[in-house]
Each structure stands twice: as structure tokens, then as C-alpha cells.
Motif scaffolding. Structure first.
Motif, PDB file in Angstrom:
ATOM      1  N   LEU A 184       0.845  -1.185   0.000  1.00 36.88           N
ATOM      2  CA  LEU A 184       0.000   0.000   0.000  1.00 36.88           C
ATOM      3  C   LEU A 184       0.883   1.237   0.000  1.00 36.88           C
ATOM      4  CD1 LEU A 184      -2.538  -1.137   2.751  1.00 36.88           C
ATOM      5  CD2 LEU A 184      -2.827  -1.295   0.289  1.00 36.88           C
ATOM      6  N   ARG A 185       0.629   2.126  -0.964  1.00 30.66           N
ATOM      7  CA  ARG A 185       1.407   3.358  -1.078  1.00 30.66           C
ATOM      8  C   ARG A 185       0.465   4.555  -1.068  1.00 30.66           C
ATOM      9  NH1 ARG A 185       4.217   2.466  -6.493  1.00 30.66           N
ATOM     10  NH2 ARG A 185       2.818   0.680  -6.689  1.00 30.66           N
ATOM     11  N   PRO A 186       0.526   5.412  -0.046  1.00 28.92           N
ATOM     12  CA  PRO A 186      -0.370   6.579  -0.001  1.00 28.92           C
ATOM     13  C   PRO A 186      -0.167   7.487  -1.207  1.00 28.92           C
ATOM     14  CG  PRO A 186       0.695   6.232   2.121  1.00 28.92           C
ATOM     15  CD  PRO A 186       1.378   5.313   1.144  1.00 28.92           C
ATOM     16  N   VAL A 187      -1.260   8.020  -1.718  1.00 29.98           N
ATOM     17  CA  VAL A 187      -1.190   8.894  -2.884  1.00 29.98           C
ATOM     18  C   VAL A 187      -0.666  10.265  -2.507  1.00 29.98           C
ATOM     19  CG1 VAL A 187      -2.560  10.068  -4.645  1.00 29.98           C
ATOM     20  CG2 VAL A 187      -2.999   7.674  -4.112  1.00 29.98           C
ATOM     21  N   LYS A 188      -1.172  10.835  -1.409  1.00 29.08           N
ATOM     22  CA  LYS A 188      -0.790  12.186  -1.004  1.00 29.08           C
ATOM     23  C   LYS A 188       0.362  12.119  -0.013  1.00 29.08           C
ATOM     24  CE  LYS A 188      -5.255  14.345  -1.777  1.00 29.08           C
ATOM     25  NZ  LYS A 188      -6.316  15.187  -1.224  1.00 29.08           N
ATOM     26  N   ALA A 189       1.522  11.720  -0.488  1.00 31.01           N
ATOM     27  CA  ALA A 189       2.722  11.687   0.346  1.00 31.01           C
ATOM     28  C   ALA A 189       3.500  12.960   0.087  1.00 31.01           C
ATOM     29  CB  ALA A 189       3.570  10.465   0.013  1.00 31.01           C
ATOM     30  N   SER A 190       3.316  13.967   0.932  1.00 33.26           N
ATOM     31  CA  SER A 190       3.946  15.273   0.746  1.00 33.26           C
ATOM     32  C   SER A 190       5.415  15.210   1.139  1.00 33.26           C
ATOM     33  CB  SER A 190       3.230  16.336   1.580  1.00 33.26           C
ATOM     34  OG  SER A 190       3.254  15.984   2.943  1.00 33.26           O
ATOM     35  N   THR A 191       6.232  15.923   0.380  1.00 29.59           N
ATOM     36  CA  THR A 191       7.661  15.998   0.653  1.00 29.59           C
ATOM     37  C   THR A 191       7.933  17.070   1.698  1.00 29.59           C
ATOM     38  OG1 THR A 191       7.957  17.601  -1.128  1.00 29.59           O
ATOM     39  CG2 THR A 191       8.128  15.267  -1.707  1.00 29.59           C
ATOM     40  N   PRO A 192       9.142  17.110   2.313  1.00 30.90           N
ATOM     41  CA  PRO A 192       9.439  18.173   3.288  1.00 30.90           C
ATOM     42  C   PRO A 192       9.311  19.567   2.719  1.00 30.90           C
ATOM     43  CG  PRO A 192      11.032  16.379   3.450  1.00 30.90           C
ATOM     44  CD  PRO A 192      10.171  16.082   2.248  1.00 30.90           C
TER      45      PRO A 192
END
Length: 272
Positions: A184-192
Motif C-alpha cells: 500500500l502506497r499513499p497517494v498524497k505523500a507530501s515531501t518536506p
């Protein structure tokens, strides 16, 4: 990468040293999964999930037989809206309108249902590693399934674009799969960097229109502290004491004050 053993001449060992990890035992490539994910990612605007209406069959022309679209109809349940020929061959029948869990064994359906809920609610990308149950006449067959979330015309994440890759169906009968692993890979994975530029909730104006169907929030005044309330009570009690210390007013002043008072109603009761 896996490194093979040094057999034969040194030249042959150099050629056979690297074994590709993107292929099954039968040589089926996983490129349809990567191609579908690349196409889906190209449709995104920032971190948003693409719409179902953006999917064009011409963009998936090379893998249409392995592609499908599912619709969420209940918690943990999704049915096929569209399905390619390869999926029909694996099922031994037309799968359109059938639930996705019909491809899986009873023990694996709970895992698939949990993965579907996570995909639609988070949303997330789901990649499943599958295998069939081995029999005396046929060994276990491997397969992969990728599901990518999509938005419906109403804006909710209730559709998914999927790709199914398998080693084939030598039995020509209906196949059922067990789940070997789930990714499972989240779609909204925000970067720093994105976290720094994203405004916090306290800096957003309360009178701005909220996204979606939310109503405009009312703007509240400044909240009074406990010290402000205490100061207000102290001033009020001091004013009462000062009024009590003043000498009584003269009759003339009292009559003038009565005249200056605001008019009021008087209730008259007659017993005649």
C-alpha cells in the motif's frame, strides 16, 4: 538483483551474472503494471487523484486486454465496470458486473476487502502479489494486480483503474488466487519542501470559501481572557460603591430624573 553462479567460461559468467526481477517464471513481463502507473501519474495535478473521465483507452492501447475499472458499491466491495479479455479468460466467463473478490479464495477475500477500503479512504495505490493453489496436474501460477484510485463525476474516490498480469490459464477453467503480499502506497505523500510551503490551518482566513461543498465559516471575534473578565467585574463593583457614597439627590433633582426617564407602561386594574 540476484547474482548467478560462476559457471562455464569467464565471458559466459559475465553475461549470466544479472537476472531480471521484473519477470515471472514463464517470462511474462511486469511492464503493463508500470505502464499503467506511469499513465495514471501523468494525469495527476499535484497530489490530486485523477478523475475517471480522464481515462482514455487510447493511452492504454497496448495493455487494454489486461486492464479493468472497478466501482466501490459498499464498504470493502467493488465490482467490475470494465474488464479486458485476459481477465475474462482467467475467470472463464464475463466478469463485468461481478465483485472483484470473485477472483480470490475465501481466505483471501478479507485481505482484498481491507486493501480496497484503504485504497478508497486514504487514498492509496494497491499492489497485490498473487498465486493460485497448486494441484497434482498443475503447479501454482503467479500473478500481480495493481489498482490505482480514481474520482467519480461527483468528486468522491469510488473508482479504480487496475491492471492484472498473470502467467496464463493453462487449465482453461476459472482461477482463484491467494494473496501472497500486499503493498500500500499513499497517494498524497507530501515531501518536506511541500510541508514548508503549505499554509497552516491557523493562517487561513476563516471567511475564505472552503473546498468541496463546505459552507463559508463565520468569523468569530477575539476571545476574552480570564483576566479581562476579572477587570470588568472589579470596575463594575467599584462603580456601585462610588454611587452608594454620593449624597442623596434633592427632590427637584429626583423629579427631573423621573421626567428624564424613558416612558413605560402602567397596568391599571379596575374592580368596578
Amino acid at each position: 538483483m540476484f547474482f548467478g553462479s560462476r559457471t562455464g567460461s569467464e565471458r559466459n559468467s559475465e553475461q549470466n551474472k544479472v537476472i531480471s526481477m521484473d519477470r515471472f517464471r514463464s517470462g511474462s513481463s511486469l511492464s503493463p503494471i508500470r505502464q499503467a502507473e506511469a499513465y495514471w501519474s501523468a494525469l495527476r495535478h499535484g497530489d490530486e487523484v485523477p478523475n475517471r473521465s480522464q481515462i482514455d483507452p487510447r493511452g492504454l492501447e497496448n495493455i487494454l486486454s489486461q486492464t479493468f475499472v472497478v466501482e466501490r458499491i459498499a464498504p470493502g466491495i467493488a465490482r467490475f465496470r470494465l474488464a479486458g479479455q485476459k481477465l475474462n479468460e482467467m475467470a472463464g466467463m464475463e466478469v463485468r458486473g461481478m465483485p472483484l473478490t470473485a477472483f480470490f479464495t475465501p481466505t483471501a477475500r478479507k485481505q482484498v476487502s481491507a486493501a480496497l477500503e484503504h485504497m478508497f479512504d486514504t487514498p492509496s495505490i494497491v499492489e497485490l502479489t498473487l498465486t493460485t493453489v497448486a494441484s497434482r496436474s498443475h503447479p501454482a501460477q503467479e500473478a500481480r494486480m495493481l489498482m490505482l484510485p480514481l474520482r467519480s463525476d461527483l468528486g468522491d474516490v469510488s473508482r479504480a483503474l487496475g491492471v492484472f498480469v498473470s502467467e496464463g490459464n493453462p487449465t482453461k477453467s476459472s482461477q482463484r488466487f491467494d494473496v501472497v503480499s500486499t503493498e500500500l502506497r499513499p497517494v498524497k505523500a507530501s515531501t518536506p519542501d511541500q510541508k514548508k510551503t503549505t499554509p497552516s490551518a491557523s493562517l487561513v482566513s476563516t471567511n475564505e470559501v472552503n473546498p468541496g461543498f463546505a459552507e463559508t465559516q463565520a468569523k468569530f471575534g477575539d476571545e476574552r481572557s480570564v483576566m479581562d473578565e476579572a477587570r470588568k467585574l472589579a470596575r463594575k463593583s467599584r462603580q456601585i460603591m462610588d454611587d452608594a457614597r454620593q449624597p442623596s439627590k434633592k427632590p427637584e433633582d429626583q423629579s427631573n430624573s423621573k421626567q428624564n426617564r424613558a416612558p413605560h407602561l402602567r397596568l391599571v386594574v379596575s374592580r368596578d
